[in-house]
Design a protein around this motif. Structure first.
Motif, mmCIF file in Angstrom:
data_model
loop_
_atom_site.group_PDB
_atom_site.id
_atom_site.type_symbol
_atom_site.label_atom_id
_atom_site.label_comp_id
_atom_site.label_asym_id
_atom_site.label_seq_id
_atom_site.Cartn_x
_atom_site.Cartn_y
_atom_site.Cartn_z
ATOM 1 N N UNK A 296 0.812 -1.215 0.000
ATOM 2 C CA UNK A 296 0.000 0.000 0.000
ATOM 3 C C UNK A 296 0.848 1.269 0.000
ATOM 4 N N UNK A 297 2.111 1.159 0.402
ATOM 5 C CA UNK A 297 2.991 2.328 0.475
ATOM 6 C C UNK A 297 4.351 1.991 -0.126
ATOM 7 N N UNK A 298 5.117 3.031 -0.416
ATOM 8 C CA UNK A 298 6.480 2.802 -0.907
ATOM 9 C C UNK A 298 7.538 3.294 0.067
ATOM 10 N N UNK A 299 7.131 3.772 1.257
ATOM 11 C CA UNK A 299 8.081 4.136 2.318
ATOM 12 C C UNK A 299 7.317 4.240 3.632
ATOM 13 N N UNK A 300 8.038 4.030 4.726
ATOM 14 C CA UNK A 300 7.494 4.208 6.077
ATOM 15 C C UNK A 300 8.328 5.269 6.773
ATOM 16 N N UNK A 301 7.650 6.236 7.370
ATOM 17 C CA UNK A 301 8.321 7.327 8.075
ATOM 18 C C UNK A 301 7.825 7.317 9.506
ATOM 19 N N UNK A 302 8.738 7.154 10.468
ATOM 20 C CA UNK A 302 8.358 7.165 11.883
ATOM 21 C C UNK A 302 9.216 8.172 12.625
ATOM 22 N N UNK A 303 8.721 8.585 13.764
ATOM 23 C CA UNK A 303 9.537 9.404 14.647
ATOM 24 C C UNK A 303 10.427 8.511 15.492
ATOM 25 N N UNK A 304 10.983 9.078 16.537
ATOM 26 C CA UNK A 304 11.821 8.297 17.448
ATOM 27 C C UNK A 304 11.820 8.976 18.802
ATOM 28 N N UNK A 305 11.545 8.204 19.827
ATOM 29 C CA UNK A 305 11.732 8.747 21.169
ATOM 30 C C UNK A 305 13.197 8.666 21.559
ATOM 31 N N UNK A 306 13.914 7.742 20.946
ATOM 32 C CA UNK A 306 15.363 7.646 21.152
ATOM 33 C C UNK A 306 15.958 6.823 20.022
ATOM 34 N N UNK A 307 17.213 7.103 19.716
ATOM 35 C CA UNK A 307 18.006 6.269 18.826
ATOM 36 C C UNK A 307 19.231 5.849 19.617
ATOM 37 N N UNK A 308 19.477 4.544 19.704
ATOM 38 C CA UNK A 308 20.621 4.061 20.472
ATOM 39 C C UNK A 308 21.908 4.229 19.670
ATOM 40 N N UNK A 309 23.022 4.162 20.367
ATOM 41 C CA UNK A 309 24.300 4.325 19.677
ATOM 42 C C UNK A 309 24.519 3.232 18.643
ATOM 43 N N UNK A 310 23.834 2.102 18.796
ATOM 44 C CA UNK A 310 23.917 1.004 17.837
ATOM 45 C C UNK A 310 23.136 1.279 16.560
ATOM 46 N N UNK A 311 22.287 2.321 16.587
ATOM 47 C CA UNK A 311 21.422 2.612 15.451
ATOM 48 C C UNK A 311 20.029 2.062 15.606
ATOM 49 N N UNK A 312 19.772 1.282 16.657
ATOM 50 C CA UNK A 312 18.417 0.807 16.927
ATOM 51 C C UNK A 312 17.522 1.994 17.289
ATOM 52 N N UNK A 313 16.274 1.934 16.870
ATOM 53 C CA UNK A 313 15.340 3.035 17.075
ATOM 54 C C UNK A 313 14.290 2.633 18.105
ATOM 55 N N UNK A 314 14.095 3.484 19.108
ATOM 56 C CA UNK A 314 13.052 3.276 20.105
ATOM 57 C C UNK A 314 11.881 4.181 19.750
ATOM 58 N N UNK A 315 10.719 3.566 19.523
ATOM 59 C CA UNK A 315 9.543 4.349 19.163
ATOM 60 C C UNK A 315 8.305 3.675 19.742
ATOM 61 N N UNK A 316 7.151 4.271 19.509
ATOM 62 C CA UNK A 316 5.917 3.759 20.088
ATOM 63 C C UNK A 316 5.662 2.317 19.661
ATOM 64 N N UNK A 317 5.046 1.553 20.565
ATOM 65 C CA UNK A 317 4.656 0.192 20.253
ATOM 66 C C UNK A 317 3.823 0.179 18.976
ATOM 67 N N UNK A 318 4.137 -0.764 18.105
ATOM 68 C CA UNK A 318 3.529 -0.832 16.781
ATOM 69 C C UNK A 318 4.540 -0.567 15.690
ATOM 70 N N UNK A 319 5.659 0.056 16.054
ATOM 71 C CA UNK A 319 6.702 0.369 15.074
ATOM 72 C C UNK A 319 7.409 -0.897 14.585
ATOM 73 N N UNK A 320 7.657 -1.833 15.498
ATOM 74 C CA UNK A 320 8.400 -3.042 15.145
ATOM 75 C C UNK A 320 7.646 -3.907 14.126
ATOM 76 N N UNK A 321 6.374 -4.250 14.349
ATOM 77 C CA UNK A 321 5.680 -5.050 13.327
ATOM 78 C C UNK A 321 5.570 -4.346 11.983
ATOM 79 N N UNK A 322 5.425 -3.020 11.994
ATOM 80 C CA UNK A 322 5.388 -2.292 10.726
ATOM 81 C C UNK A 322 6.739 -2.404 10.018
#
Length: 420
Positions: A296-322
């Protein structure tokens, strides 16, 4: 005793001060908020405040941020009952009428330097953000909350009795939302730069507010440019990130928005985008991953409550399955945020939402607000510096780790003094 309203307009961490002209009956030449008499029921004083906003400065759209119990003021033979309000506006375009000789967007402590109507600073403080505001806000993203934290620190520095008291309060503020890296990093920067000087801290906090607001603007512009350059015309998002919303409004793709339970902040995002003329579809949190996986889309854009030094992104629940669904469909996922959301370490701090079960059975409830999107599922972190790769994230993380060391030196100094 006359009832009056005082309304403070706030935009990007500054408030509007007005200087009363000779056309008004009282306090001409004095600085104030937007003020006027209560003409109806004092219990409905917000209506009077909004009327004054429209009449005096031409503002018809403002979001009520806070109000307070009426404040009684005696000034010689005059007695007033003041109903104070704080409103947020999304721009600084105003149209003063003849009752105002001048207007100025300022940092709130400037009130203490001006010749004002009686008790203007205490009136402001009654509706200004507090430590509790930062701790309990569950309706806004971390960029918004971090600005409120900086305002609290700035105002506290203006009132501080000693550096020691201010440092103790600063620690509480820094630790108020441990999952929100922007709060931690921005408070740390101000305290590190002030170096024991309360006046410098007030000035540094004000400068950081301006810089933080600008950083979010530039990050959203960078994300919008990415969408245009890569030709992403159909974009999915979730939760409420002001930076993401601004990027989408700028780039103008069609947008698929998840409702974002339990607060349903996704609904307000969808409404905002639709008002800007974007083709907008609102869906459920549960349905979004399937729609993304189905193309249905050609990109996903999310915010971030935090980005870890490893590059992992912490965001609202629901971000991971998307993100998992996007990887299956070969759809890129980008996190958009100011660089101050990059943590100086890889610590993941969770926050729990409201209770899911209020029955009597021994059921354990797990209702996390945030989750981790591993770096291998994210195609980049877009900040005011542009799109950062893993090396760029590590570099910024090291800078933020260094900022946190102000507390080590302060604690060491306190310990040394105690031993003496």
């Amino acid at each position: 005793m006359a009832h009056v309203v005082t309304a403070f307009l706030r935009n990007r961490g500054r408030i509007l001060l007005t200087r009363r002209s000779d056309a008004v009956g009282t306090y001409s030449g004095k600085w104030a908020g937007v003020s006027g008499y209560v003409e109806g029921d004092p219990n409905d004083a917000e209506d009077d405040a909004r009327r004054e906003l429209e009449e005096e400065v031409g503002v018809t759209e403002a979001t009520l941020a806070n109000t307070a119990q009426p404040m009684h003021i005696t000034d010689g033979e005059r007695e007033w009952t003041v109903h104070a309000f704080m409103f947020d506006v999304n721009h600084r375009d105003i149209a003063p009428n003849e009752e105002l000789a001048a207007v100025e967007w300022v940092h709130a402590p400037v009130i203490c330097e001006r010749d004002t109507v009686p008790e203007l600073w205490p009136t402001y403080r009654r509706v200004a953000p507090t430590l509790e505001t930062v701790q309990t806000d569950d309706a806004h993203g971390s960029a918004w909350v971090s600005l409120r934290a900086l305002e609290v620190l700035r105002d506290a520095a203006s009132d501080a009795e000693s550096w020691e008291v201010l440092v103790s309060f600063g620690r509480s503020l820094r630790d108020a939302r441990p999952s929100m890296a922007a709060v931690t990093n921005r408070v740390n920067r101000v305290l590190a730069d002030a170096a024991g000087d309360t006046e410098a801290l007030c000035q540094r906090a004000a400068a950081e507010i301006d810089a933080a607001a600008e950083a979010d603007d530039v990050a959203s512009a960078e994300a919008a440019q990415l969408l245009r350059t890569e030709g992403y015309d159909h974009v999915a998002t979730l939760s409420r990130s002001g930076t993401v919303r601004a990027a989408l409004e700028d780039a103008g793709p069609s947008v698929l928005v998840a409702e974002s339970r339990p607060g349903l902040e996704g609904v307000t995002v969808a409404e905002s985008l639709a008002k800007k003329g974007l083709e907008t579809t609102l869906t459920t949190d549960a349905a979004l991953p399937g729609l993304v996986a189905d193309g249905a889309v050609d990109a996903v854009l999310v915010g971030a409550d935090a980005v870890l030094s490893s590059g992992d992104v912490v965001n609202k629940v629901g971000s991971y399955p998307v993100a998992l669904a996007a990887a299956r469909a070969d759809v890129p996922v980008f996190a958009v945020c100011a660089r101050d959301k990059i943590r100086g370490d890889d610590t993941v701090v969770g926050e729990e939402g409201g209770a899911l079960y209020d029955g009597d059975l021994p059921i354990t409830v797990s209702n996390p607000l945030f989750e981790l999107v591993p770096s291998d599922l994210a195609d980049g972190v877009v900040t005011e510096e542009g799109r950062l790769d893993s090396d760029g994230v590590e570099r910024v993380a090291a800078e933020h780790a260094e900022l946190a060391r102000w507390d080590e030196s302060t604690s060491s100094g306190a310990d040394a003094g105690g031993d003496g």
